[in-house]
Design a protein around this motif. Structure first.
Motif, short mmCIF file in Angstrom:
data_model
loop_
_atom_site.label_atom_id
_atom_site.label_comp_id
_atom_site.label_asym_id
_atom_site.label_seq_id
_atom_site.Cartn_x
_atom_site.Cartn_y
_atom_site.Cartn_z
N UNK A 169 1.34 -1.36 -0.05
CA UNK A 169 0.51 -0.27 0.16
C UNK A 169 0.80 1.60 0.04
N UNK A 170 0.56 2.44 -0.39
CA UNK A 170 1.26 3.45 -0.74
C UNK A 170 -0.16 4.61 -0.51
N UNK A 171 0.42 5.92 -1.49
CA UNK A 171 0.02 7.03 -2.40
C UNK A 171 -1.49 6.54 -3.59
N UNK A 172 -2.37 7.19 -3.07
CA UNK A 172 -3.46 6.45 -4.39
C UNK A 172 -3.77 5.50 -3.58
N UNK A 228 -8.00 10.05 -2.27
CA UNK A 228 -6.93 8.97 -2.77
C UNK A 228 -6.67 8.95 -4.41
N UNK A 229 -7.81 9.00 -5.26
CA UNK A 229 -7.65 9.95 -6.17
C UNK A 229 -6.70 11.10 -6.67
N UNK A 230 -7.05 11.40 -5.85
CA UNK A 230 -5.94 13.25 -6.05
C UNK A 230 -4.87 12.77 -5.56
N UNK A 231 -4.49 12.20 -4.32
CA UNK A 231 -3.29 11.57 -3.72
C UNK A 231 -2.19 10.99 -4.56
N UNK A 232 -3.13 10.37 -6.42
CA UNK A 232 -2.66 9.42 -6.51
C UNK A 232 -1.82 10.49 -8.10
N UNK A 233 -3.12 11.11 -7.66
CA UNK A 233 -3.01 12.06 -9.80
C UNK A 233 -1.65 13.51 -9.35
#
Length: 150
Positions: A62-65, A145-150
């Protein structure tokens, strides 16, 4: 990706429903004994028997996103440190701001149980309100999380 500490997770159906709505892949990690889902977004990951094997696998991946669903506070702390969003089955988000306090409370509770062997259980039943809170919290965590991955 949604990572689920699946062995004792009471909200698997809710995770699958929310993930399907968001088209988010899910990995249910367990030592076995979990019925596979027919949902193509849900992958079953079986790890070796033994304490914390599922936790180790999730913490390593597990990690960003990502969103992690767990009641295990030490696992939550590792995932938060790795940049993942973490939510407990009751809908409570664990973040850098509160995971340290959750770890301390967990350790205190363990010490109290060890000191008084008659102090066991006492938790309230898991109900509809808990499931609703979880669904709302998972929706928020997936969007964040979607914002973190973007």
């Amino acid at each position: 990706m949604i990572w689920v500490d699946a062995d004792a997770c009471p909200v698997k159906a809710e995770i699958e429903a929310v993930a399907t709505r968001h088209r988010a892949p899910v990995r249910m990690v367990s030592n076995g004994g979990i019925r596979p889902s027919s949902n193509p977004l849900v992958e079953m990951v079986y790890v070796a028997e033994g304490p914390d094997e599922a936790d180790k696998h999730i913490a390593d991946q597990a990690g960003p996103g990502d969103v992690v669903v767990t009641n295990d506070i030490p696992l939550a702390a590792k995932c938060v440190a790795a940049g993942a969003r973490v939510i407990k089955p009751n809908g409570e988000a664990l973040t850098t701001a509160n995971v340290g306090g959750a770890l301390a409370a967990r350790d205190l509770a363990a010490d109290l149980r060890a000191a008084d062997p008659f102090r066991q259980g006492g938790g309230r039943p898991f109900g509809k309100a808990d499931r609703a809170r979880f669904r709302d919290g998972l929706e928020r965590a997936i969007r964040a999380a979607a914002l973190d991955a973007g």
